[in-house]
Design an enzyme around this catalytic site. Structure first.
Site, PDB file in Angstrom:
ATOM      1  CE  LYS A 117      -1.372  -9.630  29.714  1.00  0.00           C
ATOM      2  NZ  LYS A 117      -1.435 -11.412  29.250  1.00  0.00           N
ATOM      3  N   GLY A 166      -2.490 -19.768  32.756  1.00  0.00           N
ATOM      4  CA  GLY A 166      -2.146 -21.263  32.339  1.00  0.00           C
ATOM      5  C   GLY A 166      -3.170 -22.390  32.901  1.00  0.00           C
ATOM      6  N   GLY A 216      -6.764 -18.066  30.839  1.00  0.00           N
ATOM      7  CA  GLY A 216      -7.651 -19.210  31.426  1.00  0.00           C
ATOM      8  C   GLY A 216      -8.360 -19.890  30.294  1.00  0.00           C
ATOM      9  CB  ALA A 218       0.029 -17.741  25.318  1.00  0.00           C
TER      10      ALA A 218
END
Lengths: 266, 79
Positions: A107, A168, A195, A216
């Site tokens: 990634k 975040g 997001g 996450a």
């Protein structure tokens, strides 16, 4: 019925079939055991990790314990290049990840600054080109820019991962139109990344036509990560089915669903 | 003796110390000459020496030089 549909609807990337379209990150979890429980509840088959100095510090994962946790649960590892500001740093990090974790998937994150954490388009394109030429399968974390997304695909990215909102923030999908535009022109998988705040954000991403969702914080920092992980699991399945089901057109005026003929005179 | 930087910490090491020695000292895992873990498990670490990856097959044959900068990295939570 639902299980039949989802079982026959694997996401295939680089010849690998993923039965879950929920890709999980591991950042932000207060404990490794809690993280493991959330990952299992999410049903994820692909999970990101960051590459950092080896440390026996338990808070940082404790040696190679995170690596072992993912191996034990048969979760495929997607190393990221988080924290890299230049193509040079990102390429080096990807090479270390390939050596350490024995995967050529990466990634690719190349961040412009710590305040926005937004991708630096020029460095991202440069790093994508270099990594593709070195045999990596690049999952490019990108802005929600349809032009850049297409350029990354043309440079050889295996998947493009536009952000819904800055990392975040939990602000959801700020520009659904751009995400739809990216999806409509992409011939590689599109993964909505960053997001996501709540399950309906993930469902929306899938309804817009994304092939998968990566998140996450929305799970790891939720009050109950295991419950939230399960919510996202269902949201991604629901959104995918909705995208395939063919939504009704939007109308300006009401349309009765009960016929008027045969109505008794009362 | 050689003075090197290992994960940002300055260390003094006897001449002839190899990258494999440093990996074993850091992780506590005994290595085969191939650079794989002797316990049969996957090691999960990589080494950069002066900003270049040292492939694990070269760890045993790579002696550390004075003023080398080494990084031993692994997977941590993130992303």
């Amino acid at each position: 019925m639902t299980e039949t549909l989802t079982r026959n609807d694997a996401l295939v990337i680089d010849g690998v079939a993923l039965n879950s379209r929920l890709i999980m990150g591991t950042g932000g979890a207060p404990s490794l055991s809690g993280l493991g429980a959330a990952l299992i509840a999410s049903g994820t088959e692909l999970t990101t990790v960051a590459m950092r100095r080896y440390s026996v510090d338990e808070a940082a994962g404790g040696g190679t314990n995170l690596f072992k946790l993912l191996l034990e649960n048969n979760i495929r590892i997607l190393p990221n290049t988080a924290g890299c500001f230049t193509a040079r740093e990102a390429v080096m990090t990807a090479e270390l990840a390939r050596e350490a974790l024995e995967t050529d998937w990466v990634k690719l994150e190349v961040i412009a600054d710590e305040h926005t954490l937004l991708p630096d388009a020029l460095e991202l394109a440069e790093a994508t080109e270099q990594l593709v030429n070195s045999g990596f399968k690049v999952f490019a974390y990108t802005n929600d820019d349809p032009v850049l997304a297409l350029r990354l695909e043309q440079l050889g990215a295996a998947a493009v991962m536009p952000l819904g909102a800055p990392i975040g923030t939990g602000l959801g999908i700020l520009n659904p139109h751009n995400i739809e535009l990216i999806v409509s022109r992409a011939s590689v998988p599109v993964v909505l990344d960053a997001g996501i705040g709540i399950a309906s954000d993930a469902a929306l991403a899938m309804e817009l036509g994304c092939d998968a969702v990566l998140l996450a914080t929305a799970v790891t920092r939720a009050q109950n990560p295991v419950v939230m992980a399960e919510a996202f699991k269902h949201a991604v399945i629901g959104g995918r089915l909705a995208a395939q089901g063919g939504r009704i057109p939007k109308r300006a005026h009401a349309l009765a669903s009960s016929a008027m003929n045969g109505r008794p005179d009362l | 003796m050689h003075t090197i930087s290992l994960n940002g910490t300055t260390e003094s090491l006897p001449a002839g110390t190899t990258v494999a020695d440093l990996v074993t000292a850091t992780t506590g895992r005994v290595l085969l000459p191939s650079g794989q873990a002797a316990d049969g498990g996957r090691l999960g670490v990589a080494v950069a020496r002066n900003a270049a990856v040292v492939p694990r097959s070269q760890w045993a044959a790579t002696a550390v030089e004075d003023r080398d900068e080494l990084e031993i990295v692994t997977a941590v939570q993130g992303g």
